[in-house]
Write an enzyme that holds these catalytic residues in place. Structure first.
Site, PDB file in Angstrom:
ATOM      1  CD  GLN A 200      -1.528   2.129   2.181  1.00  0.00           C
ATOM      2  OE1 GLN A 200      -0.579   2.036   2.944  1.00  0.00           O
ATOM      3  NE2 GLN A 200      -2.226   3.235   2.030  1.00  0.00           N
ATOM      4  CG  ASN A 202       0.417   5.651   4.283  1.00  0.00           C
ATOM      5  OD1 ASN A 202       1.033   6.712   4.378  1.00  0.00           O
ATOM      6  ND2 ASN A 202      -0.896   5.586   4.203  1.00  0.00           N
ATOM      7  CE  LYS A 203       1.106  -0.548   4.806  1.00  0.00           C
ATOM      8  NZ  LYS A 203       0.635  -0.373   6.167  1.00  0.00           N
ATOM      9  CG  LEU A 204      10.169   1.232   3.724  1.00  0.00           C
ATOM     10  CD1 LEU A 204      10.451   0.155   4.733  1.00  0.00           C
ATOM     11  CD2 LEU A 204      11.431   1.938   3.310  1.00  0.00           C
TER      12      LEU A 204
END
Ligand SMILES: *Cc1c(COP(=O)(O)O)cnc(C)c1O
Length: 422
Positions: A200, A202-204
């Site tokens: 998603q 918001n992840k790295l």
């Protein structure tokens, strides 16, 4: 030097990173890979004619190699990865699953959707699940533990794996937030029985939406494959499934477009993390001698994905003051307990879990007759977690920050500390 909050000159003006880490990396490579999919006019992963030429398959291979695991399965989100992993591992009604009090609500929700009971326990100064708290929470109904590598930081996997072995528990790693991280040289997500990733935004790294399941267990893999694809019986690949009767399934498949973005992003992950690590190391070295603040304890510093610098103030009141003062000096930061919105990463904000609510009474795992335990939830049951989060000041890192930015952060933290602590 006068503090900015008192009318002095702030240490810095100007922006600090961007909104998302992964988005800074969206460039030509993503475009080329996505256009390749469009040119092929093949968006569905399981096209029977050329199953080999799939971006999603390439993404899975990349993760099998990176994680050094025998099986990987791409899915459409981190939440679906968790649900499919739990179902595949045979976790369901009557089972208790131990999870940390500080994780995204998806971890708890996935347990309930698998039909099992989340048992919520404290984190420690690492902000990951406390092995001591796990031991105390084990009952004869416990079936699994979900360590969550929160904020890029590895959980204490040696201790957790030992507890799991002693009590014959399944370990499902939630690695949504520490993609690319390691623990004692092993990739996070490859240490437990099964590991789950999220792509998603918001992840790295991102694939738009997406997730991955990783395991060395052929049985878990086969069952996850069946559960993630309601049409699996049609496919060539179903022949590989070792003697498995099929069962009703979801559709958690990843599309080729998402696979293409995820692949372009994932090919850069080592470079991304090595840049983030250098930044974090620099800031940590610059502030570690400040006596009144305590740095987050990291179980394996070499394995930290380094998305945040987190330190504790002596009290929640001082944390509030510190955070606001530091922000005025130009360094964005949050107190993890109070980020200005109802934060679903803290168990006290998991209303439907604390109220034992499911989508229907008949499907409610807490009132299922197979459940013989009596888990209790109260808002104050994980005091240690609440105390730590209320003192935890978190500064987000971004790969494009410069040495100069780090120096500013160090200077600002020293400046604020000098005023608050002398
Ligand atoms: C984001 C996240 C998830 C869920 O991933 P999605 O892809 O958003 O479904 C699960 N666990 C943790 C710890 C997360 O941060």
């Amino acid at each position: 030097m006068k503090l900015a909050i008192d009318g002095g000159i702030p240490v810095r003006n100007g922006p600090w990173g961007s909104k998302y880490i992964c988005t800074e990396e969206i460039s030509e490579k993503e475009k080329v890979y996505v256009l390749r999919v469009l040119d092929k006019k093949r968006l569905f992963r399981w096209e029977p004619e050329n199953i080999e030429d799939s971006e999603v398959s390439k993404l899975e291979s990349l993760y099998s190699d990176r994680l050094n695991v025998s099986h990987t399965l791409a899915v459409n989100s981190g939440t679906s990865a968790l649900i499919a992993a739990l179902v595949a591992a045979g976790i369901g009604p009557g089972d208790e699953v131990i999870i940390p009090a500080f994780t995204f609500i998806a971890t708890a929700s996935a347990v309930v959707l698998a039909g099992a009971i989340p048992v919520i326990v404290d984190v420690d100064e690492t902000l990951t699940i406390s092995p001591e708290a796990i031991s105390k929470a084990i009952t004869k109904h416990t079936k699994a533990i979900i360590p969550v590598h929160m904020k890029g930081v590895p959980s204490q996997m040696d201790e957790i794996m030992k507890i799991a072995k002693d009590h014959k528990l399944i370990v499902v790693e939630d690695n949504a937030q520490a993609n690319g991280g390691t623990y004692k040289g092993r990739a996070l997500g490859s240490i437990g029985d099964v590991g789950c990733f999220s792509f998603q935004q918001n992840k790295l790294i991102t694939s738009g939406e997406g997730g991955m399941i990783a395991t060395n267990n052929g049985e878990i893999f086969s069952r996850a494959c069946i559960y993630h694809d309601v049409g699996l019986a049609f496919r060539e690949t179903s022949k590989d499934l070792v003697n498995h009767p099929f069962f009703p399934a979801e559709n958690y498949r990843m599309s080729e477009l998402n696979g293409a973005v995820g692949l372009a992003q994932s090919e850069r992950i080592d470079d991304l993390i090595s840049r983030m690590r250098k930044l974090k190391l620099k800031i940590v070295e610059g502030i570690q001698d400040i006596p009144s603040i305590e740095l987050q304890r990291i179980p394996d510093k070499q394995g930290d994905s380094s998305s945040f610098v987190i330190f504790y103030a002596p009290s929640s009141l001082i944390a509030l003051k510190f955070s606001m003062t530091l922000r005025k000096e130009g360094i964005p930061n949050d107190i993890l307990r109070s980020r200005g919105f109802v934060d679903r990463h803290i168990y006290t904000n998991w209303d439907y879990i604390l109220n034992k609510r499911s989508f229907s009474d008949a499907s409610n795992p807490w009132s299922n007759r197979l459940y013989k335990g009596d888990v209790k939830y109260t808002p104050d049951m994980c005091q240690q977690t609440l105390n730590l989060l209320s003192r935890a000041i978190s500064i987000p890192l971004f790969q494009n920050l410069t040495v100069r930015d780090c120096d500013d952060a160090i200077e600002a933290i020293h400046k604020v500390s000098k005023h608050l602590f002398s």
